[in-house]
Design a protein around this motif. Structure first.
Motif, PDB file in Angstrom:
ATOM      1  N   PHE A   1       0.831  -1.210   0.000  1.00  0.00           N
ATOM      2  CA  PHE A   1       0.000   0.000   0.000  1.00  0.00           C
ATOM      3  C   PHE A   1       0.865   1.260   0.000  1.00  0.00           C
ATOM      4  CE2 PHE A   1      -2.669  -3.252   2.052  1.00  0.00           C
ATOM      5  CZ  PHE A   1      -3.686  -3.306   1.115  1.00  0.00           C
ATOM      6  N   HIS A   2       1.843   1.277  -0.883  1.00  0.00           N
ATOM      7  CA  HIS A   2       2.741   2.420  -1.068  1.00  0.00           C
ATOM      8  C   HIS A   2       3.523   2.760   0.202  1.00  0.00           C
ATOM      9  CE1 HIS A   2       0.875   3.093  -4.969  1.00  0.00           C
ATOM     10  NE2 HIS A   2      -0.303   3.055  -4.383  1.00  0.00           N
ATOM     11  N   GLY A   3       3.652   1.815   1.124  1.00  0.00           N
ATOM     12  CA  GLY A   3       4.473   2.021   2.313  1.00  0.00           C
ATOM     13  C   GLY A   3       3.899   2.955   3.343  1.00  0.00           C
ATOM     14  N   LYS A   4       2.668   3.406   3.199  1.00  0.00           N
ATOM     15  CA  LYS A   4       2.111   4.380   4.137  1.00  0.00           C
ATOM     16  C   LYS A   4       1.560   3.747   5.410  1.00  0.00           C
ATOM     17  CE  LYS A   4       0.951   7.941   0.752  1.00  0.00           C
ATOM     18  NZ  LYS A   4      -0.124   8.796   0.182  1.00  0.00           N
ATOM     19  N   SER A   5       1.600   2.438   5.512  1.00  0.00           N
ATOM     20  CA  SER A   5       1.160   1.804   6.753  1.00  0.00           C
ATOM     21  C   SER A   5       2.245   1.831   7.825  1.00  0.00           C
ATOM     22  CB  SER A   5       0.748   0.352   6.489  1.00  0.00           C
ATOM     23  OG  SER A   5       1.843  -0.387   5.962  1.00  0.00           O
ATOM     24  N   LEU A   6       3.450   2.276   7.469  1.00  0.00           N
ATOM     25  CA  LEU A   6       4.550   2.436   8.413  1.00  0.00           C
ATOM     26  C   LEU A   6       5.114   3.846   8.281  1.00  0.00           C
ATOM     27  CD1 LEU A   6       6.385  -0.977   7.941  1.00  0.00           C
ATOM     28  CD2 LEU A   6       5.092  -0.260   9.953  1.00  0.00           C
ATOM     29  N   THR A   7       5.503   4.417   9.405  1.00  0.00           N
ATOM     30  CA  THR A   7       5.982   5.806   9.414  1.00  0.00           C
ATOM     31  C   THR A   7       7.481   5.844   9.128  1.00  0.00           C
ATOM     32  OG1 THR A   7       6.263   5.642  11.804  1.00  0.00           O
ATOM     33  CG2 THR A   7       4.197   6.577  11.005  1.00  0.00           C
ATOM     34  N   GLY A   8       7.864   5.481   7.911  1.00  0.00           N
ATOM     35  CA  GLY A   8       9.262   5.526   7.514  1.00  0.00           C
ATOM     36  C   GLY A   8       9.592   6.799   6.762  1.00  0.00           C
ATOM     37  N   ILE A   9      10.852   6.921   6.363  1.00  0.00           N
ATOM     38  CA  ILE A   9      11.312   8.142   5.724  1.00  0.00           C
ATOM     39  C   ILE A   9      10.698   8.312   4.338  1.00  0.00           C
ATOM     40  CG2 ILE A   9      13.383   6.951   4.897  1.00  0.00           C
ATOM     41  CD1 ILE A   9      13.011  10.681   5.871  1.00  0.00           C
ATOM     42  N   LEU A  10      10.566   7.225   3.582  1.00  0.00           N
ATOM     43  CA  LEU A  10       9.983   7.343   2.244  1.00  0.00           C
ATOM     44  C   LEU A  10       8.509   7.714   2.317  1.00  0.00           C
ATOM     45  CD1 LEU A  10      11.679   4.296   0.427  1.00  0.00           C
ATOM     46  CD2 LEU A  10      12.366   6.712   0.437  1.00  0.00           C
ATOM     47  N   ALA A  11       7.793   7.137   3.261  1.00  0.00           N
ATOM     48  CA  ALA A  11       6.382   7.493   3.430  1.00  0.00           C
ATOM     49  C   ALA A  11       6.237   8.929   3.920  1.00  0.00           C
ATOM     50  CB  ALA A  11       5.716   6.533   4.406  1.00  0.00           C
ATOM     51  N   ALA A  12       7.172   9.389   4.755  1.00  0.00           N
ATOM     52  CA  ALA A  12       7.106  10.770   5.243  1.00  0.00           C
ATOM     53  C   ALA A  12       7.311  11.760   4.105  1.00  0.00           C
ATOM     54  CB  ALA A  12       8.156  10.979   6.329  1.00  0.00           C
ATOM     55  N   ILE A  13       8.270  11.469   3.220  1.00  0.00           N
ATOM     56  CA  ILE A  13       8.503  12.362   2.078  1.00  0.00           C
ATOM     57  C   ILE A  13       7.287  12.377   1.155  1.00  0.00           C
ATOM     58  CG2 ILE A  13       9.937  12.696   0.038  1.00  0.00           C
ATOM     59  CD1 ILE A  13      12.273  11.525   1.623  1.00  0.00           C
ATOM     60  N   ASP A  14       6.663  11.220   0.996  1.00  0.00           N
ATOM     61  CA  ASP A  14       5.501  11.134   0.107  1.00  0.00           C
ATOM     62  C   ASP A  14       4.298  11.885   0.666  1.00  0.00           C
ATOM     63  OD1 ASP A  14       3.915  10.417  -2.007  1.00  0.00           O
ATOM     64  OD2 ASP A  14       3.486   8.403  -1.257  1.00  0.00           O
ATOM     65  N   THR A  15       4.100  11.827   1.975  1.00  0.00           N
ATOM     66  CA  THR A  15       2.928  12.484   2.567  1.00  0.00           C
ATOM     67  C   THR A  15       3.125  13.976   2.782  1.00  0.00           C
ATOM     68  OG1 THR A  15       3.757  11.851   4.756  1.00  0.00           O
ATOM     69  CG2 THR A  15       2.133  10.397   3.727  1.00  0.00           C
ATOM     70  N   PHE A  16       4.363  14.445   2.795  1.00  0.00           N
ATOM     71  CA  PHE A  16       4.604  15.872   3.005  1.00  0.00           C
ATOM     72  C   PHE A  16       4.000  16.708   1.884  1.00  0.00           C
ATOM     73  CE2 PHE A  16       7.752  16.225   6.512  1.00  0.00           C
ATOM     74  CZ  PHE A  16       7.313  17.435   7.018  1.00  0.00           C
ATOM     75  N   SER A  17       4.001  16.177   0.686  1.00  0.00           N
ATOM     76  CA  SER A  17       3.471  16.941  -0.446  1.00  0.00           C
ATOM     77  C   SER A  17       1.959  17.124  -0.362  1.00  0.00           C
ATOM     78  CB  SER A  17       3.827  16.234  -1.759  1.00  0.00           C
ATOM     79  OG  SER A  17       3.296  14.916  -1.767  1.00  0.00           O
ATOM     80  N   ASP A  18       1.276  16.213   0.332  1.00  0.00           N
ATOM     81  CA  ASP A  18      -0.180  16.308   0.445  1.00  0.00           C
ATOM     82  C   ASP A  18      -0.612  17.014   1.728  1.00  0.00           C
ATOM     83  OD1 ASP A  18      -0.348  14.898  -1.946  1.00  0.00           O
ATOM     84  OD2 ASP A  18      -0.403  12.951  -0.915  1.00  0.00           O
ATOM     85  N   HIS A  19      -0.078  16.572   2.861  1.00  0.00           N
ATOM     86  CA  HIS A  19      -0.472  17.136   4.158  1.00  0.00           C
ATOM     87  C   HIS A  19       0.788  17.285   5.017  1.00  0.00           C
ATOM     88  CE1 HIS A  19      -4.720  16.500   3.207  1.00  0.00           C
ATOM     89  NE2 HIS A  19      -4.399  15.275   2.828  1.00  0.00           N
ATOM     90  N   VAL A  20       1.049  18.513   5.418  1.00  0.00           N
ATOM     91  CA  VAL A  20       2.251  18.777   6.218  1.00  0.00           C
ATOM     92  C   VAL A  20       2.133  18.142   7.604  1.00  0.00           C
ATOM     93  CG1 VAL A  20       3.701  20.579   7.221  1.00  0.00           C
ATOM     94  CG2 VAL A  20       2.668  20.912   4.960  1.00  0.00           C
ATOM     95  N   LEU A  21       0.936  18.200   8.200  1.00  0.00           N
ATOM     96  CA  LEU A  21       0.749  17.629   9.533  1.00  0.00           C
ATOM     97  C   LEU A  21       1.007  16.124   9.531  1.00  0.00           C
ATOM     98  CD1 LEU A  21      -0.131  17.987  12.477  1.00  0.00           C
ATOM     99  CD2 LEU A  21      -2.501  17.620  11.726  1.00  0.00           C
ATOM    100  N   VAL A  22       0.502  15.440   8.530  1.00  0.00           N
ATOM    101  CA  VAL A  22       0.737  13.999   8.426  1.00  0.00           C
ATOM    102  C   VAL A  22       2.221  13.722   8.222  1.00  0.00           C
ATOM    103  CG1 VAL A  22       0.188  11.917   7.122  1.00  0.00           C
ATOM    104  CG2 VAL A  22      -1.581  13.630   7.530  1.00  0.00           C
ATOM    105  N   GLY A  23       2.874  14.556   7.419  1.00  0.00           N
ATOM    106  CA  GLY A  23       4.307  14.385   7.205  1.00  0.00           C
ATOM    107  C   GLY A  23       5.110  14.552   8.482  1.00  0.00           C
ATOM    108  N   ILE A  24       4.691  15.483   9.343  1.00  0.00           N
ATOM    109  CA  ILE A  24       5.391  15.670  10.624  1.00  0.00           C
ATOM    110  C   ILE A  24       5.239  14.428  11.503  1.00  0.00           C
ATOM    111  CG2 ILE A  24       5.385  17.009  12.756  1.00  0.00           C
ATOM    112  CD1 ILE A  24       4.648  19.458  11.089  1.00  0.00           C
ATOM    113  N   PHE A  25       4.027  13.881  11.555  1.00  0.00           N
ATOM    114  CA  PHE A  25       3.811  12.657  12.327  1.00  0.00           C
ATOM    115  C   PHE A  25       4.667  11.509  11.790  1.00  0.00           C
ATOM    116  CE2 PHE A  25       0.223  14.749  14.236  1.00  0.00           C
ATOM    117  CZ  PHE A  25      -0.014  14.063  15.410  1.00  0.00           C
ATOM    118  N   TYR A  26       4.770  11.424  10.483  1.00  0.00           N
ATOM    119  CA  TYR A  26       5.569  10.351   9.881  1.00  0.00           C
ATOM    120  C   TYR A  26       7.059  10.558  10.159  1.00  0.00           C
ATOM    121  CZ  TYR A  26       1.988   7.778   7.305  1.00  0.00           C
ATOM    122  OH  TYR A  26       0.932   6.964   6.963  1.00  0.00           O
ATOM    123  N   LEU A  27       7.518  11.805  10.148  1.00  0.00           N
ATOM    124  CA  LEU A  27       8.927  12.062  10.442  1.00  0.00           C
ATOM    125  C   LEU A  27       9.271  11.694  11.886  1.00  0.00           C
ATOM    126  CD1 LEU A  27       9.857  15.413   8.648  1.00  0.00           C
ATOM    127  CD2 LEU A  27      10.718  13.112   8.178  1.00  0.00           C
TER     128      LEU A  27
END
Length: 268
Positions: free
Chosen positions: A214-240
């Motif tokens: 599922f595009h790696g978004k089920s785990l808060t890793g670095i690649l998922a954090a970079i991917d989510t930052f472009s859509d939602h900054v708050l989600v990207g912070i949680f992932y980082l």
């Protein structure tokens, strides 16, 4: 006119301090202290109150005896239960005592682990608490991503990681290490090393979160954090933050693995 024999009231009398004789009592200028009778009837007498209420409440006494008897019976049952467990299995029964507010596991490093191995056991315990916190934060971050439109599939995967990862990590590698430290069993040490390596591999995989499931978004890793930052900054912070936690857990786990391996080789 004054007589010659009359004493002069202003004349100072010479007294020799080195004379052996004592001064007559009539020349003593200090009047004797009057002794006051000490006894009953004197104003300085103290009154002592002796309590006469020495009778116990029979109901209260009966309640205390009943409480003592119930506590004694409870202790006898507990001792009998332990003796039965020893006779059946040959090992004492481990009572659940951790966490204190809701005991679900038995954990007593200070009394069951040898003193020279307690520090390593505490480090391993910190590693286990670390993976528990990482999976809990991962679950929270996935909930935030799900609310922002990330999909329900990643939420179910994060739930599986948390619900299975916490008990499996305890059963597969922390409890075997606890028993290995307590009994110095080489078999349990080997079991710990095998599953602890899998634990470290999972931490590295979670810290990277490659886009495999599922595009790696089920785990808060670095690649998922970079991917989510472009859509939602708050989600990207949680992932980082989750990425940082998994990195710290990986480093701590590698250090614990090295320390325990050196301890195991030193005891052989």
């Amino acid at each position: 006119m004054f007589r010659r024999d009359d004493p002069n009231p202003f004349e100072e009398e010479e007294v020799n301090p080195f004379s052996k004789g004592s001064e007559p009592a009539s020349r003593s200028r200090l009047p004797p202290l009057a002794s006051e009778p000490m006894g009953f009837g004197n104003k300085l007498d103290a009154t002592v109150d002796i309590p006469l209420d020495n009778m116990d409440d029979p109901k209260k006494r009966g309640k205390e005896l009943a409480s003592w008897e119930a506590d004694l019976k409870r202790r006898e049952k507990d001792i009998k239960r332990r003796e039965d467990a020893i006779s059946r299995a040959g090992v004492p029964l481990d009572d659940k005592n951790w966490p204190p507010f809701f005991p679900i596991i038995h954990h007593d490093i200070a009394n069951e682990i040898p003193i020279h191995a307690q520090r390593l056991q505490y480090l391993a315990f910190a590693s286990w608490l670390g993976i528990v916190f990482c999976l809990s934060w991962n679950f929270l971050a996935i909930i935030v991503c799900w609310i922002k439109g990330g999909g329900v599939k990643i939420f179910f995967l994060a739930s599986i990681y948390a619900l299975l990862g916490v008990p499996l990590s305890y059963v597969l590698w922390y409890r075997p290490l606890y028993r290995a430290m307590r009994t110095d069993s080489a078999l349990k040490f080997g079991w710990f090393f095998m599953f602890y390596l899998l634990h470290i591999g999972f931490c590295i995989f979670a810290a990277i979160a490659p886009p495999i499931i599922f595009h790696g978004k089920s785990l808060t890793g670095i690649l998922a954090a970079i991917d989510t930052f472009s859509d939602h900054v708050l989600v990207g912070i949680f992932y980082l933050i989750g990425f940082g936690l998994f990195c710290l857990e990986t480093l701590l786990s590698l250090w614990v693995l090295q320390k325990i391996y050196m301890y195991f080789r030193g005891n052989k």
